[in-house]
Design an enzyme around this catalytic site. Sequence first.
Site, PDB file in Angstrom:
ATOM      1  N   LYS A   1       0.822  -1.156   0.070  1.00 49.09           N
ATOM      2  CA  LYS A   1       0.044   0.019  -0.036  1.00 49.09           C
ATOM      3  C   LYS A   1       0.850   1.328  -0.119  1.00 49.09           C
ATOM      4  O   LYS A   1       0.450   2.235  -0.397  1.00 49.09           O
ATOM      5  CB  LYS A   1      -0.674  -0.059   1.178  1.00 49.09           C
ATOM      6  CG  LYS A   1      -1.682  -0.980   1.299  1.00 49.09           C
ATOM      7  CD  LYS A   1      -2.316  -1.452   2.794  1.00 49.09           C
ATOM      8  CE  LYS A   1      -2.946  -2.547   2.976  1.00 49.09           C
ATOM      9  NZ  LYS A   1      -3.412  -2.784   4.516  1.00 49.09           N
ATOM     10  N   GLY A   2       2.139   1.168   0.677  1.00 51.32           N
ATOM     11  CA  GLY A   2       2.967   2.430   0.882  1.00 51.32           C
ATOM     12  C   GLY A   2       2.947   3.236  -0.291  1.00 51.32           C
ATOM     13  O   GLY A   2       3.191   4.583  -0.086  1.00 51.32           O
TER      14      GLY A   2
ATOM     15  N   ARG B   1       0.669   5.896   8.133  1.00 49.78           N
ATOM     16  CA  ARG B   1       0.744   6.026   6.993  1.00 49.78           C
ATOM     17  C   ARG B   1       0.157   7.678   6.419  1.00 49.78           C
ATOM     18  O   ARG B   1       0.430   8.188   5.547  1.00 49.78           O
ATOM     19  CB  ARG B   1      -0.161   5.156   5.968  1.00 49.78           C
ATOM     20  CG  ARG B   1       0.278   3.879   5.948  1.00 49.78           C
ATOM     21  CD  ARG B   1      -0.539   2.859   4.936  1.00 49.78           C
ATOM     22  NE  ARG B   1      -0.294   1.516   5.082  1.00 49.78           N
ATOM     23  CZ  ARG B   1       0.642   0.659   4.774  1.00 49.78           C
ATOM     24  NH1 ARG B   1       1.769   1.358   3.937  1.00 49.78           N
ATOM     25  NH2 ARG B   1       0.698  -0.619   4.936  1.00 49.78           N
TER      26      ARG B   1
ATOM     27  N   ASP C   1      15.120  -0.560   0.205  1.00 50.28           N
ATOM     28  CA  ASP C   1      15.967  -0.711   1.473  1.00 50.28           C
ATOM     29  C   ASP C   1      17.210  -1.691   0.871  1.00 50.28           C
ATOM     30  O   ASP C   1      18.193  -1.409   0.453  1.00 50.28           O
ATOM     31  CB  ASP C   1      15.165  -1.287   2.532  1.00 50.28           C
ATOM     32  CG  ASP C   1      15.684  -1.703   3.724  1.00 50.28           C
ATOM     33  OD1 ASP C   1      16.848  -1.128   3.922  1.00 50.28           O
ATOM     34  OD2 ASP C   1      14.944  -1.940   4.990  1.00 50.28           O
TER      35      ASP C   1
ATOM     36  N   LYS D   1      17.434   3.845   0.757  1.00 50.21           N
ATOM     37  CA  LYS D   1      18.417   3.668   1.774  1.00 50.21           C
ATOM     38  C   LYS D   1      19.603   2.835   1.277  1.00 50.21           C
ATOM     39  O   LYS D   1      19.810   1.844   1.364  1.00 50.21           O
ATOM     40  CB  LYS D   1      17.610   2.712   2.766  1.00 50.21           C
ATOM     41  CG  LYS D   1      16.881   3.303   3.751  1.00 50.21           C
ATOM     42  CD  LYS D   1      16.372   2.280   4.807  1.00 50.21           C
ATOM     43  CE  LYS D   1      15.255   2.804   5.718  1.00 50.21           C
ATOM     44  NZ  LYS D   1      14.742   1.753   6.684  1.00 50.21           N
TER      45      LYS D   1
HETATM   46  P1  IMP Z   1      13.497  -4.218   0.721  1.00 51.38           P
HETATM   47  O1  IMP Z   1      12.961  -5.316  -0.105  1.00 51.38           O
HETATM   48  O2  IMP Z   1      14.329  -4.354   1.664  1.00 51.38           O
HETATM   49  O3  IMP Z   1      14.112  -3.239  -0.362  1.00 51.38           O
HETATM   50  O4  IMP Z   1      12.261  -3.452   1.391  1.00 51.38           O
HETATM   51  C1  IMP Z   1      11.391  -2.636   0.665  1.00 51.38           C
HETATM   52  C2  IMP Z   1       9.996  -2.592   1.488  1.00 51.38           C
HETATM   53  O5  IMP Z   1      10.212  -2.371   3.057  1.00 51.38           O
HETATM   54  C3  IMP Z   1       9.432  -1.271   1.341  1.00 51.38           C
HETATM   55  O6  IMP Z   1       8.442  -1.615   0.077  1.00 51.38           O
HETATM   56  C4  IMP Z   1       8.813  -0.924   2.477  1.00 51.38           C
HETATM   57  O7  IMP Z   1       7.379  -1.528   2.372  1.00 51.38           O
HETATM   58  C5  IMP Z   1       9.536  -1.704   3.548  1.00 51.38           C
HETATM   59  N1  IMP Z   1      10.423  -0.711   4.238  1.00 51.38           N
HETATM   60  C6  IMP Z   1      11.877  -0.656   4.168  1.00 51.38           C
HETATM   61  N2  IMP Z   1      12.187   0.206   4.997  1.00 51.38           N
HETATM   62  C7  IMP Z   1      11.062   0.708   5.700  1.00 51.38           C
HETATM   63  C8  IMP Z   1      11.010   1.855   6.655  1.00 51.38           C
HETATM   64  O8  IMP Z   1      12.082   2.589   6.991  1.00 51.38           O
HETATM   65  N3  IMP Z   1       9.633   2.161   6.955  1.00 51.38           N
HETATM   66  C9  IMP Z   1       8.644   1.288   6.432  1.00 51.38           C
HETATM   67  N4  IMP Z   1       8.898   0.436   5.535  1.00 51.38           N
HETATM   68  C10 IMP Z   1      10.005   0.039   5.113  1.00 51.38           C
END
Ligand code: IMP
Length: 191
Positions: A41-42, A163, A101, A129
């Site tokens: 949803k984000g 959110r 991330d 990040k």
């Molecule tokens: P990744 O697969 O580790 O790149 O994670 C991506 C997903 O992790 C994002 O779409 C978010 O849903 C969640 N996410 C990563 N860091 C954060 C944060 O600091 N706050 C909230 N959600 C996060």
Amino acid sequence: MEEGARVLYTEDAIQQRVGELAAEISRDYAGRDPILVSVLKGAAWFLADLMKATTITCRMDFMAISSYGGAEESMGVVRILQDLELDIGGHHVILVEDIVDTGLTLSYLLSTLSSREPASISVCALLDKSVRRIAPVEIRYRGFDCPDRFVVGYGLDYAERYRNLRCILEVDPQELEEDPLALVPHLRRPS
Ligand code: IMP
């Protein structure tokens, strides 16, 4: 907790950067009628503002996936819960993400979407990040290089809350776990 939460990006800073990204996309994709694809949803908040600020024809579509399962650490396991309605084959796709991330979610999505043979695919992420990256991914449009902190607001959640903050706050997930309502004062004040 309120002392522990810090505004990383104000509502104004977010809106200004979103406008700049939309201008870049409008220039690069003029006449290419792209499909903006987001993950629920984000990213819905970012996608809506980005799309409103573009000056070209474009379409939007959503996918729902499971990755974090309510916690704050990625497992690198991604499952499609709801697929796209549009056929992206032969069309230009921009994958719009709220935050990248480790990059594991994004690299999975890119390989899934690429197998449907779009004309092209690029990534637009509001927050990067970059220091946390495990899977290398190319982010063509990047809003902000985000520090290695847990953030909420503007679509980003902790256990589905916050959110609806208009700014983006850096928070301590442990403190939010103990007091889920700790950020209420931030919801009440303009950012
Ligand atoms: P990744 O697969 O580790 O790149 O994670 C991506 C997903 O992790 C994002 O779409 C978010 O849903 C969640 N996410 C990563 N860091 C954060 C944060 O600091 N706050 C909230 N959600 C996060």
